[in-house]
Design a protein around this motif. Structure first.
Motif, PDB file in Angstrom:
ATOM      1  N   LEU A  41      -2.364  -6.752  22.089  1.00  0.00           N
ATOM      2  CA  LEU A  41      -1.907  -6.031  20.899  1.00  0.00           C
ATOM      3  C   LEU A  41      -3.018  -5.171  20.301  1.00  0.00           C
ATOM      4  O   LEU A  41      -2.756  -4.063  19.829  1.00  0.00           O
ATOM      5  CB  LEU A  41      -1.355  -7.009  19.864  1.00  0.00           C
ATOM      6  CG  LEU A  41      -0.069  -7.721  20.267  1.00  0.00           C
ATOM      7  CD1 LEU A  41       0.318  -8.746  19.214  1.00  0.00           C
ATOM      8  CD2 LEU A  41       1.055  -6.735  20.519  1.00  0.00           C
ATOM      9  N   ALA A  42      -4.255  -5.663  20.344  1.00  0.00           N
ATOM     10  CA  ALA A  42      -5.384  -4.867  19.848  1.00  0.00           C
ATOM     11  C   ALA A  42      -5.547  -3.599  20.678  1.00  0.00           C
ATOM     12  O   ALA A  42      -5.800  -2.509  20.142  1.00  0.00           O
ATOM     13  CB  ALA A  42      -6.666  -5.687  19.873  1.00  0.00           C
ATOM     14  N   GLU A  43      -5.365  -3.714  21.985  1.00  0.00           N
ATOM     15  CA  GLU A  43      -5.479  -2.542  22.859  1.00  0.00           C
ATOM     16  C   GLU A  43      -4.322  -1.567  22.620  1.00  0.00           C
ATOM     17  O   GLU A  43      -4.521  -0.347  22.612  1.00  0.00           O
ATOM     18  CB  GLU A  43      -5.528  -2.986  24.319  1.00  0.00           C
ATOM     19  CG  GLU A  43      -5.942  -1.881  25.246  1.00  0.00           C
ATOM     20  CD  GLU A  43      -6.160  -2.349  26.678  1.00  0.00           C
ATOM     21  OE1 GLU A  43      -6.038  -1.487  27.572  1.00  0.00           O
ATOM     22  OE2 GLU A  43      -6.446  -3.535  26.906  1.00  0.00           O
ATOM     23  N   VAL A  44      -3.123  -2.083  22.407  1.00  0.00           N
ATOM     24  CA  VAL A  44      -1.978  -1.213  22.100  1.00  0.00           C
ATOM     25  C   VAL A  44      -2.232  -0.474  20.792  1.00  0.00           C
ATOM     26  O   VAL A  44      -2.040   0.746  20.706  1.00  0.00           O
ATOM     27  CB  VAL A  44      -0.659  -2.025  22.015  1.00  0.00           C
ATOM     28  CG1 VAL A  44       0.471  -1.166  21.428  1.00  0.00           C
ATOM     29  CG2 VAL A  44      -0.263  -2.558  23.379  1.00  0.00           C
ATOM     30  N   ARG A  45      -2.686  -1.197  19.783  1.00  0.00           N
ATOM     31  CA  ARG A  45      -2.967  -0.574  18.481  1.00  0.00           C
ATOM     32  C   ARG A  45      -4.009   0.532  18.633  1.00  0.00           C
ATOM     33  O   ARG A  45      -3.861   1.623  18.107  1.00  0.00           O
ATOM     34  CB  ARG A  45      -3.426  -1.623  17.473  1.00  0.00           C
ATOM     35  CG  ARG A  45      -3.610  -1.070  16.073  1.00  0.00           C
ATOM     36  CD  ARG A  45      -3.932  -2.159  15.068  1.00  0.00           C
ATOM     37  NE  ARG A  45      -2.908  -3.191  15.009  1.00  0.00           N
ATOM     38  CZ  ARG A  45      -1.750  -3.064  14.368  1.00  0.00           C
ATOM     39  NH1 ARG A  45      -1.470  -1.951  13.729  1.00  0.00           N
ATOM     40  NH2 ARG A  45      -0.873  -4.048  14.360  1.00  0.00           N
ATOM     41  N   GLU A  46      -5.067   0.256  19.378  1.00  0.00           N
ATOM     42  CA  GLU A  46      -6.119   1.258  19.600  1.00  0.00           C
ATOM     43  C   GLU A  46      -5.552   2.475  20.331  1.00  0.00           C
ATOM     44  O   GLU A  46      -5.843   3.615  19.978  1.00  0.00           O
ATOM     45  CB  GLU A  46      -7.271   0.633  20.394  1.00  0.00           C
ATOM     46  CG  GLU A  46      -8.365   1.590  20.752  1.00  0.00           C
ATOM     47  CD  GLU A  46      -9.158   2.131  19.570  1.00  0.00           C
ATOM     48  OE1 GLU A  46      -9.803   3.178  19.733  1.00  0.00           O
ATOM     49  OE2 GLU A  46      -9.130   1.524  18.477  1.00  0.00           O
ATOM     50  N   ARG A  47      -4.738   2.225  21.330  1.00  0.00           N
ATOM     51  CA  ARG A  47      -4.168   3.327  22.118  1.00  0.00           C
ATOM     52  C   ARG A  47      -3.271   4.222  21.252  1.00  0.00           C
ATOM     53  O   ARG A  47      -3.224   5.430  21.429  1.00  0.00           O
ATOM     54  CB  ARG A  47      -3.393   2.777  23.303  1.00  0.00           C
ATOM     55  CG  ARG A  47      -2.896   3.870  24.222  1.00  0.00           C
ATOM     56  CD  ARG A  47      -2.417   3.312  25.537  1.00  0.00           C
ATOM     57  NE  ARG A  47      -2.062   4.391  26.407  1.00  0.00           N
ATOM     58  CZ  ARG A  47      -2.817   4.854  27.383  1.00  0.00           C
ATOM     59  NH1 ARG A  47      -3.982   4.315  27.618  1.00  0.00           N
ATOM     60  NH2 ARG A  47      -2.414   5.855  28.130  1.00  0.00           N
ATOM     61  N   LEU A  48      -2.561   3.622  20.301  1.00  0.00           N
ATOM     62  CA  LEU A  48      -1.658   4.398  19.449  1.00  0.00           C
ATOM     63  C   LEU A  48      -2.358   5.072  18.272  1.00  0.00           C
ATOM     64  O   LEU A  48      -1.931   6.135  17.822  1.00  0.00           O
ATOM     65  CB  LEU A  48      -0.537   3.502  18.925  1.00  0.00           C
ATOM     66  CG  LEU A  48       0.483   3.015  19.955  1.00  0.00           C
ATOM     67  CD1 LEU A  48       1.439   2.027  19.313  1.00  0.00           C
ATOM     68  CD2 LEU A  48       1.241   4.184  20.564  1.00  0.00           C
ATOM     69  N   THR A  49      -3.440   4.458  17.765  1.00  0.00           N
ATOM     70  CA  THR A  49      -4.021   4.951  16.510  1.00  0.00           C
ATOM     71  C   THR A  49      -5.442   5.497  16.627  1.00  0.00           C
ATOM     72  O   THR A  49      -5.988   5.977  15.633  1.00  0.00           O
ATOM     73  CB  THR A  49      -4.017   3.847  15.441  1.00  0.00           C
ATOM     74  OG1 THR A  49      -4.824   2.757  15.878  1.00  0.00           O
ATOM     75  CG2 THR A  49      -2.599   3.378  15.147  1.00  0.00           C
ATOM     76  N   ILE A  92       6.234   6.916  22.881  1.00  0.00           N
ATOM     77  CA  ILE A  92       5.779   5.638  22.317  1.00  0.00           C
ATOM     78  C   ILE A  92       5.847   4.561  23.397  1.00  0.00           C
ATOM     79  O   ILE A  92       4.888   3.818  23.620  1.00  0.00           O
ATOM     80  CB  ILE A  92       6.609   5.235  21.084  1.00  0.00           C
ATOM     81  CG1 ILE A  92       6.441   6.272  19.968  1.00  0.00           C
ATOM     82  CG2 ILE A  92       6.231   3.836  20.610  1.00  0.00           C
ATOM     83  CD1 ILE A  92       7.440   6.145  18.848  1.00  0.00           C
ATOM     84  N   HIS A  93       6.984   4.491  24.096  1.00  0.00           N
ATOM     85  CA  HIS A  93       7.144   3.510  25.171  1.00  0.00           C
ATOM     86  C   HIS A  93       6.058   3.704  26.228  1.00  0.00           C
ATOM     87  O   HIS A  93       5.448   2.725  26.673  1.00  0.00           O
ATOM     88  CB  HIS A  93       8.530   3.634  25.814  1.00  0.00           C
ATOM     89  CG  HIS A  93       9.618   2.967  25.054  1.00  0.00           C
ATOM     90  ND1 HIS A  93      10.285   1.862  25.515  1.00  0.00           N
ATOM     91  CD2 HIS A  93      10.166   3.248  23.849  1.00  0.00           C
ATOM     92  CE1 HIS A  93      11.197   1.492  24.632  1.00  0.00           C
ATOM     93  NE2 HIS A  93      11.142   2.329  23.615  1.00  0.00           N
ATOM     94  N   ALA A  94       5.823   4.929  26.638  1.00  0.00           N
ATOM     95  CA  ALA A  94       4.831   5.216  27.675  1.00  0.00           C
ATOM     96  C   ALA A  94       3.432   4.766  27.251  1.00  0.00           C
ATOM     97  O   ALA A  94       2.699   4.165  28.047  1.00  0.00           O
ATOM     98  CB  ALA A  94       4.828   6.702  28.018  1.00  0.00           C
ATOM     99  N   GLU A  95       3.067   5.037  26.009  1.00  0.00           N
ATOM    100  CA  GLU A  95       1.738   4.641  25.521  1.00  0.00           C
ATOM    101  C   GLU A  95       1.600   3.126  25.478  1.00  0.00           C
ATOM    102  O   GLU A  95       0.574   2.580  25.879  1.00  0.00           O
ATOM    103  CB  GLU A  95       1.468   5.232  24.139  1.00  0.00           C
ATOM    104  CG  GLU A  95       1.261   6.728  24.146  1.00  0.00           C
ATOM    105  CD  GLU A  95       0.044   7.173  24.932  1.00  0.00           C
ATOM    106  OE1 GLU A  95      -1.042   6.579  24.757  1.00  0.00           O
ATOM    107  OE2 GLU A  95       0.173   8.112  25.724  1.00  0.00           O
TER     108      GLU A  95
END
Length: 109
Positions: free
Chosen positions: A23-31, A54-57
């Motif tokens: 989840l930390a990596e997803v958050r970083e990738r999005l923000t 969004i899905h792809a990221e």
């Protein structure tokens, strides 16, 4: 004009991975200020926010298996995307990004 928006993403995570790390990596990738899809200077003025992007990221992060729910301002993110309108952009950074029911961890620590 900034339009405050809340994006909530429910993600199925591989049981072999630590959910917090994924989840930390997803958050970083999005923000991420440099390259995040939802970062203020990347999101674009007058540019629609597409669910497929969004899905792809999210799914580009190792350990994610599926996006099981996507909500925009508390309602299902239907259709292909959301359009902020001419001269406006979605400010998710100020509005909020919720991943698996958690807003950004570490606030107040």
């Amino acid at each position: 004009e900034a339009i405050l928006a809340t994006l909530s993403v429910a993600i199925e995570i591989d049981a072999k991975r630590l959910a917090e790390d994924v989840l930390a990596e997803v958050r970083e990738r999005l923000t991420s200020e440099d390259s995040g899809l939802l970062a203020a200077h990347n999101i674009g003025i007058g540019v629609p926010l597409f669910r497929s992007r969004i899905h792809a990221e999210v799914l580009a992060v190792s350990g994610t298996l599926a996006v099981t729910e996507l909500l925009f301002d508390g309602t299902p993110f239907g259709g292909m995307g959301r359009d902020p309108g001419a001269g406006a952009w979605f400010d998710v950074a100020s509005g909020g990004l919720i991943l698996n029911g958690e807003e950004e961890p570490g606030n107040g620590e």
